[in-house]
Structure formats: C-alpha cells, structure tokens
Design a protein around this motif. Structure first.
Motif, PDB file in Angstrom:
ATOM      1  N   GLU A 187      21.396  44.297   4.689  1.00  0.00           N
ATOM      2  CA  GLU A 187      21.559  45.749   4.738  1.00  0.00           C
ATOM      3  C   GLU A 187      22.861  46.104   5.442  1.00  0.00           C
ATOM      4  O   GLU A 187      23.363  45.349   6.258  1.00  0.00           O
ATOM      5  CB  GLU A 187      20.363  46.373   5.462  1.00  0.00           C
ATOM      6  CG  GLU A 187      19.120  46.386   4.600  1.00  0.00           C
ATOM      7  CD  GLU A 187      17.983  47.158   5.251  1.00  0.00           C
ATOM      8  OE1 GLU A 187      17.308  47.899   4.525  1.00  0.00           O
ATOM      9  OE2 GLU A 187      17.777  47.009   6.470  1.00  0.00           O
ATOM     10  N   ILE A 188      23.362  47.303   5.111  1.00  0.00           N
ATOM     11  CA  ILE A 188      24.639  47.743   5.674  1.00  0.00           C
ATOM     12  C   ILE A 188      24.559  49.258   5.889  1.00  0.00           C
ATOM     13  O   ILE A 188      23.874  49.951   5.143  1.00  0.00           O
ATOM     14  CB  ILE A 188      25.801  47.331   4.726  1.00  0.00           C
ATOM     15  CG1 ILE A 188      27.162  47.585   5.368  1.00  0.00           C
ATOM     16  CG2 ILE A 188      25.719  48.028   3.378  1.00  0.00           C
ATOM     17  CD1 ILE A 188      28.317  46.928   4.612  1.00  0.00           C
ATOM     18  N   GLY A 189      25.198  49.755   6.943  1.00  0.00           N
ATOM     19  CA  GLY A 189      25.191  51.195   7.239  1.00  0.00           C
ATOM     20  C   GLY A 189      26.475  51.850   6.753  1.00  0.00           C
ATOM     21  O   GLY A 189      27.561  51.303   6.935  1.00  0.00           O
ATOM     22  N   ILE A 190      26.320  53.009   6.112  1.00  0.00           N
ATOM     23  CA  ILE A 190      27.477  53.694   5.523  1.00  0.00           C
ATOM     24  C   ILE A 190      27.475  55.160   5.952  1.00  0.00           C
ATOM     25  O   ILE A 190      26.431  55.816   5.969  1.00  0.00           O
ATOM     26  CB  ILE A 190      27.401  53.640   3.962  1.00  0.00           C
ATOM     27  CG1 ILE A 190      27.410  52.192   3.456  1.00  0.00           C
ATOM     28  CG2 ILE A 190      28.521  54.465   3.306  1.00  0.00           C
ATOM     29  CD1 ILE A 190      28.716  51.466   3.597  1.00  0.00           C
ATOM     30  N   ARG A 191      28.650  55.691   6.325  1.00  0.00           N
ATOM     31  CA  ARG A 191      28.842  57.145   6.459  1.00  0.00           C
ATOM     32  C   ARG A 191      29.953  57.540   5.497  1.00  0.00           C
ATOM     33  O   ARG A 191      30.916  56.819   5.322  1.00  0.00           O
ATOM     34  CB  ARG A 191      29.291  57.513   7.872  1.00  0.00           C
ATOM     35  CG  ARG A 191      28.198  57.614   8.882  1.00  0.00           C
ATOM     36  CD  ARG A 191      28.640  58.428  10.104  1.00  0.00           C
ATOM     37  NE  ARG A 191      29.721  57.827  10.845  1.00  0.00           N
ATOM     38  CZ  ARG A 191      30.779  58.483  11.285  1.00  0.00           C
ATOM     39  NH1 ARG A 191      30.917  59.781  11.037  1.00  0.00           N
ATOM     40  NH2 ARG A 191      31.730  57.874  11.975  1.00  0.00           N
ATOM     41  N   GLY A 192      29.848  58.694   4.920  1.00  0.00           N
ATOM     42  CA  GLY A 192      30.906  59.148   4.035  1.00  0.00           C
ATOM     43  C   GLY A 192      30.411  59.308   2.611  1.00  0.00           C
ATOM     44  O   GLY A 192      29.201  59.324   2.397  1.00  0.00           O
ATOM     45  N   PRO A 193      31.302  59.436   1.643  1.00  0.00           N
ATOM     46  CA  PRO A 193      32.755  59.218   1.708  1.00  0.00           C
ATOM     47  C   PRO A 193      33.510  60.312   2.484  1.00  0.00           C
ATOM     48  O   PRO A 193      33.033  61.434   2.577  1.00  0.00           O
ATOM     49  CB  PRO A 193      33.164  59.242   0.225  1.00  0.00           C
ATOM     50  CG  PRO A 193      32.142  60.111  -0.437  1.00  0.00           C
ATOM     51  CD  PRO A 193      30.869  59.870   0.310  1.00  0.00           C
ATOM     52  N   PHE A 194      34.661  59.928   3.021  1.00  0.00           N
ATOM     53  CA  PHE A 194      35.493  60.834   3.807  1.00  0.00           C
ATOM     54  C   PHE A 194      36.893  60.961   3.210  1.00  0.00           C
ATOM     55  O   PHE A 194      37.356  60.087   2.482  1.00  0.00           O
ATOM     56  CB  PHE A 194      35.650  60.295   5.232  1.00  0.00           C
ATOM     57  CG  PHE A 194      34.390  60.359   6.053  1.00  0.00           C
ATOM     58  CD1 PHE A 194      33.854  61.579   6.443  1.00  0.00           C
ATOM     59  CD2 PHE A 194      33.754  59.198   6.457  1.00  0.00           C
ATOM     60  CE1 PHE A 194      32.706  61.633   7.212  1.00  0.00           C
ATOM     61  CE2 PHE A 194      32.598  59.245   7.226  1.00  0.00           C
ATOM     62  CZ  PHE A 194      32.073  60.467   7.608  1.00  0.00           C
ATOM     63  N   GLY A 195      37.561  62.027   3.584  1.00  0.00           N
ATOM     64  CA  GLY A 195      38.984  62.204   3.302  1.00  0.00           C
ATOM     65  C   GLY A 195      39.283  62.750   1.927  1.00  0.00           C
ATOM     66  O   GLY A 195      38.390  62.964   1.107  1.00  0.00           O
ATOM     67  N   LYS A 196      40.576  63.006   1.715  1.00  0.00           N
ATOM     68  CA  LYS A 196      41.046  63.470   0.416  1.00  0.00           C
ATOM     69  C   LYS A 196      41.533  62.269  -0.371  1.00  0.00           C
ATOM     70  O   LYS A 196      42.368  61.505   0.103  1.00  0.00           O
ATOM     71  CB  LYS A 196      42.208  64.458   0.596  1.00  0.00           C
ATOM     72  CG  LYS A 196      41.767  65.782   1.182  1.00  0.00           C
ATOM     73  CD  LYS A 196      42.768  66.890   0.855  1.00  0.00           C
ATOM     74  CE  LYS A 196      42.218  68.240   1.267  1.00  0.00           C
ATOM     75  NZ  LYS A 196      42.193  68.397   2.729  1.00  0.00           N
ATOM     76  N   GLY A 197      41.019  62.105  -1.564  1.00  0.00           N
ATOM     77  CA  GLY A 197      41.431  60.995  -2.419  1.00  0.00           C
ATOM     78  C   GLY A 197      42.616  61.379  -3.288  1.00  0.00           C
ATOM     79  O   GLY A 197      43.309  62.371  -3.019  1.00  0.00           O
ATOM     80  N   PHE A 198      42.850  60.600  -4.344  1.00  0.00           N
ATOM     81  CA  PHE A 198      43.940  60.911  -5.272  1.00  0.00           C
ATOM     82  C   PHE A 198      43.549  62.137  -6.095  1.00  0.00           C
ATOM     83  O   PHE A 198      42.412  62.237  -6.550  1.00  0.00           O
ATOM     84  CB  PHE A 198      44.201  59.707  -6.186  1.00  0.00           C
ATOM     85  CG  PHE A 198      44.599  58.479  -5.427  1.00  0.00           C
ATOM     86  CD1 PHE A 198      45.863  58.393  -4.842  1.00  0.00           C
ATOM     87  CD2 PHE A 198      43.715  57.428  -5.253  1.00  0.00           C
ATOM     88  CE1 PHE A 198      46.226  57.270  -4.113  1.00  0.00           C
ATOM     89  CE2 PHE A 198      44.068  56.298  -4.530  1.00  0.00           C
ATOM     90  CZ  PHE A 198      45.333  56.217  -3.953  1.00  0.00           C
ATOM     91  N   PRO A 199      44.492  63.063  -6.296  1.00  0.00           N
ATOM     92  CA  PRO A 199      44.154  64.319  -6.995  1.00  0.00           C
ATOM     93  C   PRO A 199      44.054  64.101  -8.505  1.00  0.00           C
ATOM     94  O   PRO A 199      44.980  64.421  -9.256  1.00  0.00           O
ATOM     95  CB  PRO A 199      45.323  65.241  -6.634  1.00  0.00           C
ATOM     96  CG  PRO A 199      46.471  64.317  -6.381  1.00  0.00           C
ATOM     97  CD  PRO A 199      45.902  63.024  -5.887  1.00  0.00           C
TER      98      PRO A 199
END
Lengths: 334, 278
Positions: free
Chosen positions: B95-107
């Motif tokens: 198992e793995i813990g994830i937060r997000g997704p975060f930020g601005k990606g490619f437009p």
C-alpha cells in the motif's frame, strides 16, 4: 465613537477581571521573565500580567500556529490507516499589541486562502483576542508607524487602553461583549472618558512618526529596484543563519512536515514544525541542488517576503514594525 | 487540549496499491499505482502528487503516465532521499499513501492544434512522458510533434522500450543525444542544444516544452528564441523543495510564485524576469 461600544474597567478591578477571565477558558497574557524579557504564558491573576511590556520573545502566533502540531495520525500495523486531526483549546489571549494583531491578520489571510488550512482555522475560531494599546513606543527597535500598525485597526474582540486610573475598552465583537457580561466588572464609558481616549490618540499621532525616511507606499517599488543591490551581500556577510529572525517574526509561517513513529513502531504521527528560510537546507532539493545557497540570497528572500512578494498576493505589507527580528539577531543586521 | 478529526483536511491521505513495479536503471524505479475503490487520480499531464511513506515522510513526485489511463497512474522515482529510498523497497501488493494531484500541469487546451517541440533533459522525461503519451492517445488533436531527449550516458535512458516505439512512429520526430557515449552508440553525442539546429519548425505555430536540470533551461531557451519561437509559446516545468503542496509551507517559493500552486509548469513569458526561476 459610539459610547455603547466603550466600557471602563477600574484598575482596582483588574485583578478580579483577570482571575474571572481565566476561569472562563484558558487565559494567556504577557508575563515578565526578567532582564526585560517577556513571554505570553498562562495566567490566573492580574499581578502576573505585565501591562507594560516590549515585544515578547515569541509573538502570540504561537497559539494560532504552534511550534509543533500534529496534522495526521497513522497506523501501519494492518495496512495503511490514517486520520487527519487538529489539536485545539479554547484560549483567550490578553494584552496583544497592535503589531502582533497585525501579524495575526496576516496569518489569517494566508491560511484562509484556498486550499484552506483547517488546522489553523479551527484554532483561529477557538481563540479570543484582547488587544492592549501602546501609548508610547515600547523600545528603540519599533517601526510600527512606518507600517501603520501603531493604532488599533480591527482584528480583536476587545481592545484595552490604559488611561492611568482605569482602562477604557473597545467592545468589537459579540464574543467580546459576552466577556464583558460574564466578568461584571465593567461600567459604561462616559463622555469625559471618551474625550480622554480621543486626546490620547491625538497625542499618539505626535509621538509615533514614520521611523524610516520613505513613503511606505513606495516600499514595493524600492524593493523592485534593489533586487541586485549590494546591500544583500553586506547583510549576508553579517548573518549567521541562526533563524532567530523568522522564529520571532509575527508574520513568518514557513513550516516543515515530518513523521514520527511510536516506540511500538505500529502507529505514529505526521506533524508540522516551524521552519526558517534562513537555514541552509530550506530550498535544497533531492540531489543537493540548493536554490538559495548563499546567506545573502536567503536574507534578501526574507526581506522580499515582508515588503514585496506578499504585497501582490495579499495587498498588504507583511512587516508589522514590531522590531522583534532586529532585536533577536545575534549579529546586529539592522 | 482537544483533538478533533478534520474530514476535509488537505493533509488527508488517499490510499493506493502498488500494482506493478519495474526497475528502470540502478537508480530509477517505476511504480504502477491504483487508488482505493477504483477511483481515478484524474490528473493533468505535468501535475504531481505527494507520496507518503508513513514514518519516513512525504515527497513530491511527478505523475509520468497519461490521464487517459483512468484505472491506474505511474510514478518513476529516483532513489535520492529518505522517502524515495524507502519507496524503492515497495513491491506489487504494497500500500502507498497519496495526496493530490497538485499544481498546474501543461495547458493541454492551449497546446491543441499546435505543433509541439518537446525537449527533455535527464529526469525531465518523467513529467514529459505524461504529456507525450497523452498526445499519442489524442494524436490527431495536435500538429507536428518533435521530441528531443538528452541523457548523460546510455545507461541513464529511461523508458528505452517506449522510445524505440516512438522512433518507429510516423507521426513523431524523435531524436536522442548522449553527453558521453560508448563507441558502439550509433546516435548523436553532445549536449541537447546540438539537436536543436536540425529541427525544422514553423515557430509561430510551435509550442516548445522544456523540462530538465536547472542548467539546461538557459541554454535551450536561448536556442529556442534564436529559432524565433515566441516567448509566450515556451513552457517549462520547474523543480523545488516542497512540504505541503498548497502554497503555504514556503519551501518552493520562487520570488512571487509558489512552484506548487502557480507551477510546476510555467510560461516562460511569465517568469523570464524572475531571476530565481532559472
């Protein structure tokens, strides 16, 4: 000034008021620690409170954003289980100077900007703020007139002004009114007392004059012109990167997030602690590239955060003129 | 002191499961991850997640798969720190813990209809792979696609099997160069800037997307401007230290910008005057 919003507390009732207040909920106030040092600490009687004090070693931000707080509790014994938490306690902060109130207003803006920080906001909601006016400069480090933080400008529930024989108190919120009702030591302010307050404020305008020879509105523009100035090198040469200036700053809020396991190695917590942009690893990424390697760059960053970057984002200076940063520096940077 | 659960805390962790792993090089490992309950990460190419290794900490990691794969996402991680080192010990089923997704990606919406010049240096291929695969999955929505990759040595090349497939595609122009190569290497040798003169493009309809180590940006952007690509059509993705991903902790600040919320993808025309950016 509407008289209904102003009440009077006679000095001989101060002790009774403080002990009554401490019974309503946890009460903290400036306390003398000797050698002209002061600290916000829990009090239960009026005689413990330092009514005249210079900025405390740490600003009252420590109650809204504790040096260390748990964000998440986890258990790894049966898969990954985690619960986000907030630690909070109903607290009244008595005796907050206008500079520190301005600092709390800055933090309020930061943490209520989306994505919101519910840990801070929960604690904000559990905090009652009672301000205390500075009738004169507290010490030689203050530059509160520069940033217009020497007069009350909201951000409190009650605001005390020391008039010698008595305090005149501005009741700003219902929470403040509830304290007045519960404490029973207050009487309505009369016209003479309101006039005395107005004349004290008038006198303050003579005492508090902009301490730095610049029009405060021109500060961001000045910073724009000084990004490549030699002054940062000079500061960098004297700075020892101890991080004192950011710890004592009422508007510094940078933090680190760390994990800690319990001794049984099953559960643990994720917590945040105050961090400082002045220490070397602050902007270092994996692979050891440091984006602000030099002390000069880090000092410049601190000053720009107070006077330039946040002005665009939050439309106010992030300096409250308290002078704590200058006073806390072991190698006087000025 | 009271303690209350905050259900809407932005520090809440989403649970995921490692479906598959692949050791890419001695230093980089690829993780295929599915979120609990079959939920999609629903990211944009170029966004990142905060990966939790409970007891060790969190680290920001770029998503390297296209959002067109809704059932899982991929992270390609170099073991350089405590969190990434611990992550390398994970295997399928963990198992793995994830937060997000975060930020601005490619437009993506802005890029559609235009030619793309994708320039990847070293680990820069990792966030760019999410874009490249998204473009391949929606190939007719984009114009010409040039992809240039620069690596230190042949052993540092990531996604080598995919690159070979790119070379065979008729709808992408792909080239790779190595800083240092063994005698049997048949391809280019030299810095990534040496590939740029050979690319024929129509600058007014080309968006250049550049991701690589800090030193690479300055040299590549200089070449792109010489090729008359407008400043506002140059995109970069920047790397910074991050702790919260929400524009609060201060670690990723680049003068006026927070890399985590204003970036990590920036338009060059917005940051060219930002001296700390590149």
């Amino acid at each position: 000034m509407s008289s209904s919003q102003y009440v009077i507390l006679r000095k001989d009732n101060f002790d009774g008021f403080i002990s009554r207040l401490s019974k309503l909920q946890k009460l903290v106030a400036p306390v003398s620690k000797g050698h002209n040092n002061f600290s916000f600490e829990e009090v239960t009687s009026g005689e413990e409170v330092a009514v005249r004090y210079i900025p405390t070693i740490l600003p009252p931000k420590k109650y809204l954003m504790p040096q260390r707080e748990t964000l998440l509790e986890f258990n790894v014994s049966k898969g990954l289980e985690s619960t986000p938490v907030v630690e909070h306690e109903k607290t009244t902060i008595f005796g907050v100077h206008t500079c520190d109130i301005a600092g709390i207003q800055c933090l309020n803006m930061v943490f209520s900007t989306r994505p919101r920080d519910f840990n801070y906001l929960t604690r904000k909601g559990a905090t009652t703020i009672i301000g205390l006016e500075c009738n004169d400069y507290c010490d030689e480090y203050a530059s509160c007139a520069l940033v217009n933080a020497n007069l009350p400008n909201g951000g409190y529930d009650l605001f005390f002004t020391d008039m010698g024989e008595y305090f005149i108190v501005h009741v700003n919120t219902q929470a403040g009114e509830d304290i007045i009702e519960a404490a029973k030591f207050f009487e309505e302010a009369g016209d003479d007392q309101l006039k005395a307050l107005a004349s004290l404020r008038e006198k303050k305008r003579e005492i508090f004059k902009n301490e730095v020879p610049i029009d405060p509105r021109k500060i961001p523009e000045l910073f724009d012109k000084s990004f490549d100035s030699k002054v940062w090198e000079e500061l960098g040469e004297r700075c020892i990167a101890c991080g004192n200036c950011t710890n004592v700053c009422p508007t510094c809020y940078c933090f680190d997030v760390k994990d800690e396991m319990n001794l049984e190695l099953k559960g643990g917590r994720r917590y945040r602690v105050w961090d400082s942009c002045q220490v070397e690893p602050f902007a270092t990424v994996a692979g050891n590239h440091n984006f602000r390697k030099e002390r000069a760059e880090r000092q410049k960053h601190r000053y720009f955060r107070k006077f330039r970057y946040h002005v665009d984002k939050y439309h106010r200076l992030f300096c409250t003129g308290c002078g704590a940063g200058g006073a806390a520096e072991p190698a006087w940077l000025g | 002191m009271e303690k209350t659960v905050i259900n809407d805390s932005n520090y809440r962790i989403r649970k995921g499961k490692v479906i598959r792993t692949r050791q890419m090089t001695p230093h980089e490992k690829l993780f295929e991850i599915a979120l609990d309950g079959g939920r999609s990460l629903d990211h944009e190419p170029g966004q990142f997640v905060m990966v939790s290794m409970f007891g060790v900490g969190e680290a920001p990691i770029s998503v390297c798969s296209s959002p067109t794969n809704r059932g899982y996402f991929e992270l390609c991680v170099r073991a350089v720190g405590r969190v990434t080192g611990t992550m390398h010990r994970l295997e399928a089923g963990d198992e793995i813990g994830i937060r997000g997704p975060f930020g601005k990606g490619f437009p993506i919406r802005v890029l559609e209809g235009n030619d793309l010049l994708i320039v990847a240096g070293g680990l820069g291929i990792v966030p760019l792979r999410s874009l490249i695969n998204f473009v391949f999955d929606n190939r007719r929505d984009f114009g010409k696609v040039h992809t240039l990759l620069g690596c230190k040595t042949e052993g540092d090349i990531l996604f080598g099997d995919e690159l070979e497939r790119w070379m065979k595609r008729i709808d992408v122009h792909y080239e790779c160069t190595l800083d240092k190569a063994a005698p049997e290497w048949a391809g280019h040798v030299g810095l990534i800037t040496t590939l740029l003169p050979g690319v024929h493009l129509e600058p007014e309809r080309t968006f250049a997307i550049v991701v690589g180590p800090p030193i690479m940006f300055r040299f590549v952007i200089k070449e792109l401007l010489a090729k008359k690509i407008p400043e506002s059509q140059i995109l970069v993705s920047l790397e910074r230290h991050m702790k919260c991903g929400m524009g609060k902790c201060g670690h990723c600040q680049i003068q006026d910008y927070y890399c985590c919320t204003d970036g990590p993808v920036f338009n060059y025309s917005d940051i060219k005057h930002i001296k700390e950016a590149m």
